[in-house]
Design a protein around this motif. Structure first.
Motif, short mmCIF file in Angstrom:
data_model
loop_
_atom_site.label_atom_id
_atom_site.label_comp_id
_atom_site.label_asym_id
_atom_site.label_seq_id
_atom_site.Cartn_x
_atom_site.Cartn_y
_atom_site.Cartn_z
N GLY A 81 57.30 27.49 50.27
CA GLY A 81 56.52 27.85 50.45
C GLY A 81 55.10 27.80 50.30
N HIS A 82 53.83 28.10 51.63
CA HIS A 82 52.82 26.81 51.53
C HIS A 82 51.84 28.04 49.98
CE1 HIS A 82 54.31 25.81 54.56
NE2 HIS A 82 53.33 24.59 54.74
N VAL A 83 51.48 27.33 49.77
CA VAL A 83 50.38 27.74 48.59
C VAL A 83 49.56 27.59 48.93
CG1 VAL A 83 51.88 28.86 46.92
CG2 VAL A 83 50.68 26.69 47.13
N ASP A 84 47.54 28.20 48.79
CA ASP A 84 46.40 27.14 48.52
C ASP A 84 46.06 27.22 47.10
OD1 ASP A 84 43.31 26.00 48.35
OD2 ASP A 84 43.34 27.54 50.24
N ASN A 85 46.57 26.19 46.52
CA ASN A 85 45.92 26.10 45.44
C ASN A 85 44.86 26.06 44.59
OD1 ASN A 85 45.59 23.14 45.03
ND2 ASN A 85 47.27 22.52 44.28
N HIS A 86 43.77 25.58 45.77
CA HIS A 86 42.19 25.81 45.08
C HIS A 86 42.29 27.63 44.45
CE1 HIS A 86 42.38 22.94 48.59
NE2 HIS A 86 41.38 22.71 47.78
N PHE A 87 43.58 28.45 44.26
CA PHE A 87 42.70 29.57 44.27
C PHE A 87 43.28 29.91 42.32
CE2 PHE A 87 42.17 31.13 48.21
CZ PHE A 87 40.90 30.85 48.49
N HIS A 88 43.93 28.99 42.07
CA HIS A 88 44.88 28.60 40.89
C HIS A 88 43.91 28.37 39.75
CE1 HIS A 88 47.85 28.36 37.87
NE2 HIS A 88 48.87 28.66 38.35
N PRO A 89 43.79 29.22 38.51
CA PRO A 89 42.83 29.08 37.07
C PRO A 89 43.66 27.48 36.90
CG PRO A 89 44.78 30.20 36.85
CD PRO A 89 45.17 30.20 38.67
N GLU A 90 44.33 26.86 37.09
CA GLU A 90 44.60 25.54 36.53
C GLU A 90 43.86 24.41 36.92
OE1 GLU A 90 48.80 25.07 36.18
OE2 GLU A 90 49.34 26.49 34.19
N HIS A 91 43.73 24.99 38.95
CA HIS A 91 42.56 24.06 39.35
C HIS A 91 41.02 24.54 39.08
CE1 HIS A 91 46.07 21.12 40.86
NE2 HIS A 91 47.12 23.30 40.67
N GLY A 92 40.47 25.36 38.83
CA GLY A 92 39.57 25.81 38.21
C GLY A 92 38.82 26.74 38.71
N TYR A 93 39.96 27.34 39.54
CA TYR A 93 39.16 29.15 40.20
C TYR A 93 38.84 30.21 39.34
CZ TYR A 93 39.72 33.06 42.68
OH TYR A 93 39.52 34.30 42.77
N HIS A 94 38.14 30.69 39.31
CA HIS A 94 36.98 31.53 38.64
C HIS A 94 37.30 32.96 39.60
CE1 HIS A 94 37.44 28.21 35.04
NE2 HIS A 94 36.22 27.21 36.18
N GLY A 95 37.78 32.64 40.35
CA GLY A 95 37.02 34.45 41.04
C GLY A 95 38.02 35.80 40.89
N PRO A 96 37.36 36.38 41.81
CA PRO A 96 37.89 37.63 40.81
C PRO A 96 39.65 37.45 41.37
CG PRO A 96 37.00 37.84 42.91
CD PRO A 96 36.59 36.72 42.72
N TYR A 97 40.31 38.43 40.99
CA TYR A 97 42.04 38.87 40.33
C TYR A 97 41.97 39.90 40.58
CZ TYR A 97 42.15 34.24 38.60
OH TYR A 97 41.61 32.89 37.83
N PRO A 98 42.61 40.50 41.32
CA PRO A 98 43.38 41.68 41.81
C PRO A 98 44.32 42.43 39.77
CG PRO A 98 45.11 40.32 43.04
CD PRO A 98 44.12 39.58 42.33
#
Length: 133
Positions: A81-98
């Motif tokens: 399955g496809h993922v957008d790993n820009h939203f992964h914390p190990e790739h620098g994502y610091h935005g909101p999480y549910p």
């Protein structure tokens, strides 16, 4: 003492220890527990935190329900399955999480993902595939 008496005494002592020794059995218990309740799924690496909307592509959902990743994955064999790993914390994502147990917002429902563009494929068991754009 005669050698036979020494042998007999040694045998009796050894037998006494063998009978008195407790039996040991290997006990292995693995309890993964239930999948966390996350509105858009969770990252496929421990501690399996909730992933934000847009991390997983629509193929990770069946009738709007997240089919899983990590030890809870229940997808078909050879699934990718496809993922957008820009939203992964190990790739620098610091935005909101549910939060766990939070409901998906109607405007972010899986049926509204026509503009999703994953940059990686994953099999749900921690293995990443090639990049896709």
């Amino acid at each position: 003492m005669h050698p036979i008496k020494i042998l007999a005494a040694t045998t009796v002592v050894a037998f006494s220890f063998a009978v008195a020794a407790p039996k040991s059995q290997a006990q292995i218990a693995v309890n993964i527990g239930p999948a966390p309740v996350c509105p858009y799924g969770y990252y496929d690496v421990a501690p399996y935190n909730c992933a934000p909307y847009g991390y997983y592509g629509p193929e990770w959902f069946s009738s709007g329900v997240f089919i899983g990743s990590g030890p809870w994955f229940h997808g078909p064999d050879h699934f990718n399955g496809h993922v957008d790993n820009h939203f992964h914390p190990e790739h620098g994502y610091h935005g909101p999480y549910p939060a766990r147990g939070e409901a998906a917002r109607p405007e972010n429902h899986v049926d509204h993902m026509e503009n999703f563009h994953g940059n990686e494929t994953r099999d749900g068991h921690g293995h990443a595939g090639g990049e896709h754009r």
